[in-house]
Scaffold this motif. Sequence first.
Motif, PDB file in Angstrom:
ATOM      1  N   GLY A   5       0.855  -1.175   0.000  1.00  0.00           N
ATOM      2  CA  GLY A   5       0.000   0.000   0.000  1.00  0.00           C
ATOM      3  C   GLY A   5       0.890   1.224   0.000  1.00  0.00           C
ATOM      4  N   PRO A   6       0.375   2.415  -0.318  1.00  0.00           N
ATOM      5  CA  PRO A   6       1.203   3.611  -0.427  1.00  0.00           C
ATOM      6  C   PRO A   6       1.827   4.048   0.878  1.00  0.00           C
ATOM      7  CG  PRO A   6      -1.148   4.150  -0.540  1.00  0.00           C
ATOM      8  CD  PRO A   6      -1.038   2.671  -0.614  1.00  0.00           C
ATOM      9  N   GLY A   7       1.262   3.598   2.022  1.00  0.00           N
ATOM     10  CA  GLY A   7       1.773   4.092   3.288  1.00  0.00           C
ATOM     11  C   GLY A   7       2.735   3.154   3.982  1.00  0.00           C
ATOM     12  N   HIS A   8       3.060   2.020   3.349  1.00  0.00           N
ATOM     13  CA  HIS A   8       3.924   1.060   4.016  1.00  0.00           C
ATOM     14  C   HIS A   8       4.973   0.558   3.054  1.00  0.00           C
ATOM     15  CE1 HIS A   8       2.081   0.408   7.972  1.00  0.00           C
ATOM     16  NE2 HIS A   8       0.931   0.654   7.381  1.00  0.00           N
ATOM     17  N   SER A   9       6.197   0.392   3.544  1.00  0.00           N
ATOM     18  CA  SER A   9       7.267  -0.140   2.715  1.00  0.00           C
ATOM     19  C   SER A   9       7.303  -1.661   2.772  1.00  0.00           C
ATOM     20  CB  SER A   9       8.618   0.425   3.167  1.00  0.00           C
ATOM     21  OG  SER A   9       8.860   0.103   4.538  1.00  0.00           O
ATOM     22  N   LEU A  10       6.708  -2.252   3.788  1.00  0.00           N
ATOM     23  CA  LEU A  10       6.720  -3.702   3.917  1.00  0.00           C
ATOM     24  C   LEU A  10       5.617  -4.336   3.089  1.00  0.00           C
ATOM     25  CD1 LEU A  10       7.296  -4.193   7.768  1.00  0.00           C
ATOM     26  CD2 LEU A  10       8.978  -4.405   5.939  1.00  0.00           C
ATOM     27  N   PRO A  11       5.896  -5.469   2.446  1.00  0.00           N
ATOM     28  CA  PRO A  11       4.830  -6.188   1.734  1.00  0.00           C
ATOM     29  C   PRO A  11       3.726  -6.604   2.701  1.00  0.00           C
ATOM     30  CG  PRO A  11       7.001  -7.055   1.176  1.00  0.00           C
ATOM     31  CD  PRO A  11       7.198  -6.137   2.342  1.00  0.00           C
ATOM     32  N   HIS A 195       4.093  -6.983   6.572  1.00  0.00           N
ATOM     33  CA  HIS A 195       3.100  -6.276   7.374  1.00  0.00           C
ATOM     34  C   HIS A 195       1.845  -7.138   7.370  1.00  0.00           C
ATOM     35  CE1 HIS A 195       1.118  -3.106   9.411  1.00  0.00           C
ATOM     36  NE2 HIS A 195       0.419  -2.655   8.395  1.00  0.00           N
ATOM     37  N   TRP A 196       1.414  -7.570   8.577  1.00  0.00           N
ATOM     38  CA  TRP A 196       0.348  -8.558   8.678  1.00  0.00           C
ATOM     39  C   TRP A 196      -0.986  -7.924   9.055  1.00  0.00           C
ATOM     40  CZ3 TRP A 196       2.342 -13.143   7.242  1.00  0.00           C
ATOM     41  CH2 TRP A 196       3.704 -13.391   7.479  1.00  0.00           C
ATOM     42  N   LEU A 197      -2.057  -8.461   8.485  1.00  0.00           N
ATOM     43  CA  LEU A 197      -3.404  -8.185   8.974  1.00  0.00           C
ATOM     44  C   LEU A 197      -3.982  -9.528   9.396  1.00  0.00           C
ATOM     45  CD1 LEU A 197      -5.957  -6.513   9.474  1.00  0.00           C
ATOM     46  CD2 LEU A 197      -6.583  -6.916   7.068  1.00  0.00           C
TER      47      LEU A 197
END
Length: 308
Positions: A5-11, A195-197
């Motif tokens: 996403g545009p706000g995170h550098s982590l996949p 980056h986990w959801l």
Amino acid sequence: VGGLGPGHSLPKVIVIVGPTASGKTKLAVALARRFGGEIVSADSRQVYRGMDIGTGKDRREYGRVPVHLLDAASPRGQFTVARYQRLAYRAIGQILRRGHLPILCGGTGLYVDAIIHGLQFPKLRITDYEFREIRARLQRLSSAQLLARRRRVDPATYAVIDRHNRRRVERAVEIFYATGKPKSAQPAQSPPGYHWLLIGITRPKTALHRRIVHRLQVRLRQGMVAEIRRLHAQGVSWRRLDAFGLEYRWVSRYLRGQIDRQTMEASLVREIKQFARRQMVWWKRNPKITWIANPAQARGLVRNFIQA
């Protein structure tokens, strides 16, 4: 949508968990179709070829959605959580390189934790099925018995452990039996760069139990007993089938003439309900899981997660 996403550098990776029969696969498929995802199974029995009806491995349910780590091993051989971890990380990386959204979905808590926490498994000396048996035996111990065992296997950390946190005490003993080394001698976790959801499906107890009974009856009608008879004929030993637990344990005992069909079905219903309860105990200790009651909530969570 890709994994970023545009706000995170982590996949970004979605994780769907919950008790057996709660509808995890159906939700994962719906999310994959809507957001351009691919599914990575986190089920310790669906990795085995030929174990289809008993594990609920219905490829028709996935449709055209790609799914990974089904049929990854022979049921005659051993498949460890360490091997699962390597294959799952590889699959997640491949999905991200294709610009798709990885969705990790399954009810095997150890498999999910191995991925999201980057658990280390030095010289793992048992299979995940043996690990599950160990956990079940430890859960039957009293708190005093469990603490005594912890003191015996890991005296270095016994003095500082939170003795009122039973799950932490159990976990430390589990680690010793799985690796042969106390927790104090284990390497640190190495969380992967994602980056986990984490989304958990919850259902009222009565509704979940109805789903468990209905699903069992459907699997029996679909030929689950014949499937397990066929696996044995193909060289999977009765002992091995018993070790797979749940459907494979009780049906194999029925096929050996140790119990009648009524006992088999009653035992299965009872044990699957107990299994669902243990799964929820496992998941509830993770405060990062967002619990939902309907698919619309999940869609909103994923949409916001991707766009953040």
